[in-house]
Design a protein around this motif. Sequence first.
Motif, mmCIF file in Angstrom:
data_model
loop_
_atom_site.group_PDB
_atom_site.id
_atom_site.type_symbol
_atom_site.label_atom_id
_atom_site.label_comp_id
_atom_site.label_asym_id
_atom_site.label_seq_id
_atom_site.Cartn_x
_atom_site.Cartn_y
_atom_site.Cartn_z
ATOM 1 N N MET A 1 0.749 -1.134 -0.079
ATOM 2 C CA MET A 1 0.031 0.124 0.123
ATOM 3 C C MET A 1 1.196 1.183 0.115
ATOM 4 O O MET A 1 1.951 1.547 0.203
ATOM 5 N N ALA A 2 0.260 2.391 -0.779
ATOM 6 C CA ALA A 2 1.461 3.552 -0.921
ATOM 7 C C ALA A 2 0.980 4.037 -0.008
ATOM 8 O O ALA A 2 0.381 4.262 1.532
ATOM 9 N N LYS A 3 2.498 4.990 0.397
ATOM 10 C CA LYS A 3 2.263 5.658 2.352
ATOM 11 C C LYS A 3 2.186 6.847 1.665
ATOM 12 O O LYS A 3 2.055 7.419 0.678
ATOM 13 N N ARG A 4 1.744 7.716 2.831
ATOM 14 C CA ARG A 4 1.055 9.000 2.449
ATOM 15 C C ARG A 4 1.986 9.715 2.725
ATOM 16 O O ARG A 4 3.519 9.904 3.693
ATOM 17 N N ASP A 5 1.626 10.394 1.928
ATOM 18 C CA ASP A 5 2.800 12.098 1.313
ATOM 19 C C ASP A 5 2.840 13.044 2.015
ATOM 20 O O ASP A 5 2.396 13.097 3.432
ATOM 21 N N HIS A 6 4.034 13.650 2.628
ATOM 22 C CA HIS A 6 4.979 14.408 2.833
ATOM 23 C C HIS A 6 5.200 15.833 1.792
ATOM 24 O O HIS A 6 5.838 15.370 1.440
ATOM 25 N N PHE A 7 5.411 16.710 2.617
ATOM 26 C CA PHE A 7 5.614 17.966 1.972
ATOM 27 C C PHE A 7 7.509 17.262 2.135
ATOM 28 O O PHE A 7 7.667 17.210 3.055
ATOM 29 N N GLY A 8 8.129 18.194 0.474
ATOM 30 C CA GLY A 8 10.220 17.344 0.899
ATOM 31 C C GLY A 8 10.211 18.706 1.906
ATOM 32 O O GLY A 8 11.375 18.208 2.182
ATOM 33 N N SER A 9 9.665 19.581 1.947
ATOM 34 C CA SER A 9 10.732 20.689 2.517
ATOM 35 C C SER A 9 9.927 21.815 3.092
ATOM 36 O O SER A 9 8.861 21.879 2.982
ATOM 37 N N LYS A 10 10.306 22.926 4.307
ATOM 38 C CA LYS A 10 9.460 23.745 4.823
ATOM 39 C C LYS A 10 9.178 24.576 3.907
ATOM 40 O O LYS A 10 7.782 24.976 4.638
ATOM 41 N N ILE A 11 10.141 25.148 3.286
ATOM 42 C CA ILE A 11 9.444 26.512 2.125
ATOM 43 C C ILE A 11 8.678 26.005 1.447
ATOM 44 O O ILE A 11 7.340 26.686 0.921
ATOM 45 N N GLY A 12 8.406 24.675 0.719
ATOM 46 C CA GLY A 12 7.682 24.364 0.057
ATOM 47 C C GLY A 12 6.156 24.186 0.965
ATOM 48 O O GLY A 12 4.678 23.877 0.254
ATOM 49 N N PHE A 13 5.887 23.815 2.382
ATOM 50 C CA PHE A 13 5.059 24.329 2.991
ATOM 51 C C PHE A 13 4.020 25.645 2.894
ATOM 52 O O PHE A 13 3.133 25.758 2.940
#
Length: 445
Positions: A1-13
Amino acid sequence: MAKRDHFGSKIGFILAAAGSAIGLGAIWKFPYMAGTNGGSVFLILFIMSTLLIGLPILLAEFVIGRRGQSDPVTSFKKQAPGKPWYLLGWSGLIFSSIILSFYSVVGGWILSYLVRSIFFKLKGGSENYFSELFGSIIQNPWEVIIAQGAFMLLTIWIVQGGIKGGIERASKWMMPLLFVFFIALVIRSLTLDGAMEGIKFLFVPDWSYFTGKTILLALGQAFFSLSVGVAVMITYASYLSKEERLGSSALNVALMNIGVSILAGLVIFPAVFALGYTPDQGPGLAFIILPAVFEQIPFGAFFMIIFFILLLFATLTSSISMLEISVSIGIRSNYELRRKASWIYGLIIFLVGIPSALSFGVLSDMHILGMTIFDFADFITSSFGLPIGALFTSIFAGYQLSKTELSNELLLNRPLFNAWYIIVRFAAPIAIIIIFVQGIIKLFL
């Protein structure tokens, strides 16, 4: 099953959250609200409201989202098991979908203007040319529906790529370009003869506008421009790692929102005053007055293209955040269904928005409580959905979560934390109730 995605960086968020907050609220709505409510006084009240009320609520949504690490419905269920707080997640889904249904209509208008500007078809032949053009566009059933559909396709295309591959990547190039383009427009506007009057209007207060009405309108503008109350920021914060400091992220989002609002004012008001227009033109400022302004300045056609690209970027960064709520709730932990869910929910919202798209043309005679379908959708979300959502979000953070839990999540110094805690428990709910009561009065009196 695919994992929950996350922002790759603070600036991206930060860029994604700021993009959601900025939207049409900063670029389209702020200038005409300031223009009809005293300019500088409105700006001062807007900044104070954003920092003192909007920012604390935004931070509360960040806390709820990051603690839940899931869609809004599941986040509330995790943090308040056995209690009906999860209904806040569902209300966020409903109201964000309604907002996106009419928001996409405005996105379609922008695409119509952008295409015309690219092919140099925005050339006034008469004094009322741009007013007549705007009317002809919003009354043309095929054009508004096709343009709305095209805008939703762009939104779906970005959201289906996920957090890192879609939303974060798009925000990382759209938001910096938005600032670069805006600065170019500001420089051009400030170099016009007579631009100083516009600068005075924006920065020199006329205290005769300091009234209860202006305070309420500025508070509402700050509140709604930050995208709080519909679980947008709860959803985005759920993709944030535990290592990121929420306080600095929320402050950056609020400051970027204020910054873009001021830049929008510096683009519009100097040009409006320099060319003999008045700033109190209302919602048509971007689509009727500004094209007329650009037409009268050197290289105006080029700057007009840039302006509508800016509007498109700003609208997209908000629309992707609103579609993301539906997608996150729809897929829950089945992350491999993201692409399919993006298309299904995007199509549903497009269909829901068709009556709003047609409400200035073939459905113009259809009214709800004296308002067009488009205006009613805007009113019911702005005056009811958002205030109710933010009110209960503030109450949840201030009364459902313990002071220790909040302190451990925020990691603020004691004076800052205590100030935030008092605002979330007392000041913010009172301010929201005032906005809500104002909406009731507007509806029934």
